[in-house]
Design an enzyme around this catalytic site. Structure first.
Site, short mmCIF file in Angstrom:
data_model
loop_
_atom_site.label_atom_id
_atom_site.label_comp_id
_atom_site.label_asym_id
_atom_site.label_seq_id
_atom_site.Cartn_x
_atom_site.Cartn_y
_atom_site.Cartn_z
N GLY A 15 0.83 -1.21 0.00
CA GLY A 15 0.00 0.00 0.00
C GLY A 15 0.86 1.25 0.00
O GLY A 15 0.46 2.29 0.52
N TYR A 155 -13.10 -3.88 10.91
CA TYR A 155 -11.80 -3.19 10.84
C TYR A 155 -11.07 -3.28 12.19
O TYR A 155 -9.87 -3.59 12.25
CB TYR A 155 -12.06 -1.73 10.46
N ALA A 156 -11.81 -3.05 13.29
CA ALA A 156 -11.18 -3.12 14.62
C ALA A 156 -10.66 -4.53 14.89
O ALA A 156 -9.57 -4.69 15.45
CB ALA A 156 -12.19 -2.71 15.69
N ALA A 157 -11.43 -5.54 14.47
CA ALA A 157 -10.99 -6.93 14.67
C ALA A 157 -9.70 -7.19 13.88
O ALA A 157 -8.76 -7.82 14.38
CB ALA A 157 -12.09 -7.90 14.23
P1 NAP Z 1 -5.41 4.68 1.61
O1 NAP Z 1 -5.05 6.10 1.36
O2 NAP Z 1 -6.78 4.19 1.29
O3 NAP Z 1 -4.32 3.76 0.85
C1 NAP Z 1 -4.40 2.37 0.94
C2 NAP Z 1 -3.23 1.75 0.22
O4 NAP Z 1 -3.31 0.32 0.35
C3 NAP Z 1 -3.21 2.04 -1.26
O5 NAP Z 1 -1.88 2.15 -1.70
C4 NAP Z 1 -3.87 0.81 -1.87
O6 NAP Z 1 -3.44 0.63 -3.21
C5 NAP Z 1 -3.34 -0.29 -0.94
N1 NAP Z 1 -4.17 -1.49 -0.82
C6 NAP Z 1 -5.43 -1.59 -0.34
N2 NAP Z 1 -5.85 -2.87 -0.39
C7 NAP Z 1 -4.83 -3.60 -0.91
C8 NAP Z 1 -4.66 -4.98 -1.22
N3 NAP Z 1 -5.64 -5.86 -1.00
N4 NAP Z 1 -3.48 -5.37 -1.75
C9 NAP Z 1 -2.49 -4.47 -1.99
N5 NAP Z 1 -2.59 -3.16 -1.72
C10 NAP Z 1 -3.76 -2.73 -1.19
O7 NAP Z 1 -5.19 4.30 3.15
P2 NAP Z 1 -4.34 5.01 4.30
O8 NAP Z 1 -5.24 5.91 5.03
O9 NAP Z 1 -3.05 5.51 3.76
O10 NAP Z 1 -4.08 3.75 5.26
C11 NAP Z 1 -2.88 2.99 5.22
C12 NAP Z 1 -2.88 2.04 6.41
O11 NAP Z 1 -2.96 2.81 7.61
C13 NAP Z 1 -4.08 1.09 6.43
O12 NAP Z 1 -3.69 -0.17 6.91
C14 NAP Z 1 -5.02 1.75 7.40
O13 NAP Z 1 -5.88 0.82 8.01
C15 NAP Z 1 -4.05 2.35 8.39
N6 NAP Z 1 -4.60 3.46 9.16
C16 NAP Z 1 -5.08 4.58 8.54
C17 NAP Z 1 -5.60 5.61 9.32
C18 NAP Z 1 -6.13 6.89 8.72
O14 NAP Z 1 -6.70 7.68 9.48
N7 NAP Z 1 -5.97 7.15 7.44
C19 NAP Z 1 -5.61 5.48 10.71
C20 NAP Z 1 -5.11 4.32 11.30
C21 NAP Z 1 -4.60 3.32 10.51
P3 NAP Z 1 -4.42 -0.05 -4.34
O15 NAP Z 1 -5.76 0.61 -4.17
O16 NAP Z 1 -3.75 0.21 -5.64
O17 NAP Z 1 -4.43 -1.49 -3.99
#
Ligand code: NAP
Length: 247
Positions: A15, A155-157
Site C-alpha cells: 500500500g 476493521y477493529a478486529a
Molecule cells: P489509503 O489512502 O486508502 O491507501 C491504501 C493503500 O493500500 C493504497 O496504496 C492501496 O493501493 C493499498 N491497498 C489496499 N488494499 C490492498 C490490497 N488488498 N493489496 C495491496 N494493496 C492494497 O489508506 P491510508 O489511510 O493511507 O491507510 C494505510 C494504512 O494505515 C491502512 O492499513 C489503514 O488501516 C491504516 N490506518 C489509517 C488511518 C487513517 O486515518 N488514514 C488510521 C489508522 C490506521 P491499491 O488501491 O492500488 O491497492
C-alpha cells in the site's frame, strides 16, 4: 536519525502507492533504502516508486490478500530490487457498517486484506530474514484496534488481530535477529478518511489533545525510526501516533 542510516537496505511497503504507505516509502527512501512499492494498481505503484528520493525503487501489482500472488511478487522483488530487509505491512481497507447490517463479505474482505495480507507477506519475507539473521517488520495497525469504534467491528478486529500477530512474531523471531513492531496511527488525512464530514472532524478533534487530525508526514518519520538502527532494542511494541488520542 542520520541521512543515510538505511543505505543498502531494501524495504517492501505494501500500500505504498498513496496515503500513509507513500509517506513511509518516501521517508525510508530519504533514509537511503531502495523501496518495493506494492499495490493492487500496479501502474500507480510504479508511478509512486518513480517519484521517490534516490534510485533503484520499483512498483509491483499484488493483492496482499492472495497468498500465491504474494509469494510470486516477493520472488520478483528479491530478483529485481534485492532481498527484503524491511517489511512494512501497511495495505488496508475499510468496509464500515453497523453490526446488524454488516454483510459477510464486508467482514471477510477487511480481514483478508488487513490481517491475512499482513500474515501473507510476513510469512513469505520471514524465511529470508531468518536465514540472514537480520530483518525488521513493521505492521501498520490503528488506534481503533486498541479502543474499538462503532461501525467498524470488522476493521477493529483486523487491527487488533495485527497487534496479537505482531507480539507473536516478535517473540518467535527475536532469537533469529528479526524485530517486529506495530505502529498505530490515529485519524490521519488520506483517501481513507476523506469522507468524514466537517462535524465528524470537529468531534474527533475534540478527542485529540494535540487538537488536529494527523498528516501522513506525521507517520513517515516514526516508521523510519522503528525500522532503523536507533530502534534496535525495540520489539513487540505498539506505538500510537495519534496526537495523544489514546493514552
Ligand atoms: P489509503 O489512502 O486508502 O491507501 C491504501 C493503500 O493500500 C493504497 O496504496 C492501496 O493501493 C493499498 N491497498 C489496499 N488494499 C490492498 C490490497 N488488498 N493489496 C495491496 N494493496 C492494497 O489508506 P491510508 O489511510 O493511507 O491507510 C494505510 C494504512 O494505515 C491502512 O492499513 C489503514 O488501516 C491504516 N490506518 C489509517 C488511518 C487513517 O486515518 N488514514 C488510521 C489508522 C490506521 P491499491 O488501491 O492500488 O491497492
Amino acid at each position: 536519525m542520520s541521512a543515510g542510516e538505511l543505505e543498502g537496505k531494501v524495504a517492501l511497503v505494501t500500500g505504498g502507492s498513496r496515503g500513509i504507505g507513500l509517506a513511509i516509502a518516501e521517508s525510508l527512501a530519504a533514509g537511503g533504502a531502495r523501496i518495493a512499492v506494492i499495490g493492487r494498481d500496479g501502474e500507480r505503484a510504479k508511478a509512486a516508486a518513480a517519484k521517490l528520493t534516490g534510485s533503484g525503487h520499483c512498483g509491483f501489482s499484488c493483492d496482499v490478500a492472495d497468498s500465491e500472488q504474494v509469494k510470486e511478487v516477493l520472488a520478483l522483488v528479491e530478483s529485481e530490487v534485492g532481498p527484503v530487509d524491511i517489511l512494512v505491512n501497511n495495505a488496508g481497507i475499510t468496509r464500515d457498517n453497523i453490526l446488524l447490517r454488516m454483510k459477510d463479505e464486508e467482514f471477510d474482505e477487511v480481514i483478508a486484506a488487513n490481517l491475512k495480507g499482513a500474515f501473507n507477506f510476513t510469512r513469505a519475507a520471514a524465511r529470508g530474514m531468518m536465514k540472514r539473521r537480520d530483518g525488521v517488520i513493521l505492521n501498520i495497525t490503528s488506534v481503533v484496534g486498541l479502543i474499538g469504534n462503532a461501525g467498524q467491528a470488522n476493521y477493529a478486529a483486523s487491527k487488533a488481530g495485527m497487534i496479537g500477530m505482531t507480539k507473536s512474531v516478535a517473540k518467535e523471531l527475536a532469537s533469529r535477529g528479526v524485530r517486529c513492531n506495530a505502529l498505530a496511527p490515529g485519524f490521519i488525512r488520506t483517501d481513507m478518511t476523506h469522507d468524514l464530514t466537517d462535524a465528524q472532524v470537529e468531534a474527533l478533534q475534540g478527542q485529540i489533545p494535540l487538537g488536529r487530525l494527523g498528516e501522513t508526514d506525521d507517520i513517515g518519520g516514526v516508521a523510519r525510526f522503528l525500522v532503523g538502527p536507533s530502534a534496535r532494542y525495540i520489539t513487540g511494541q505498539v506505538l500510537a501516533v495519534d496526537g495523544g488520542m489514546v493514552m
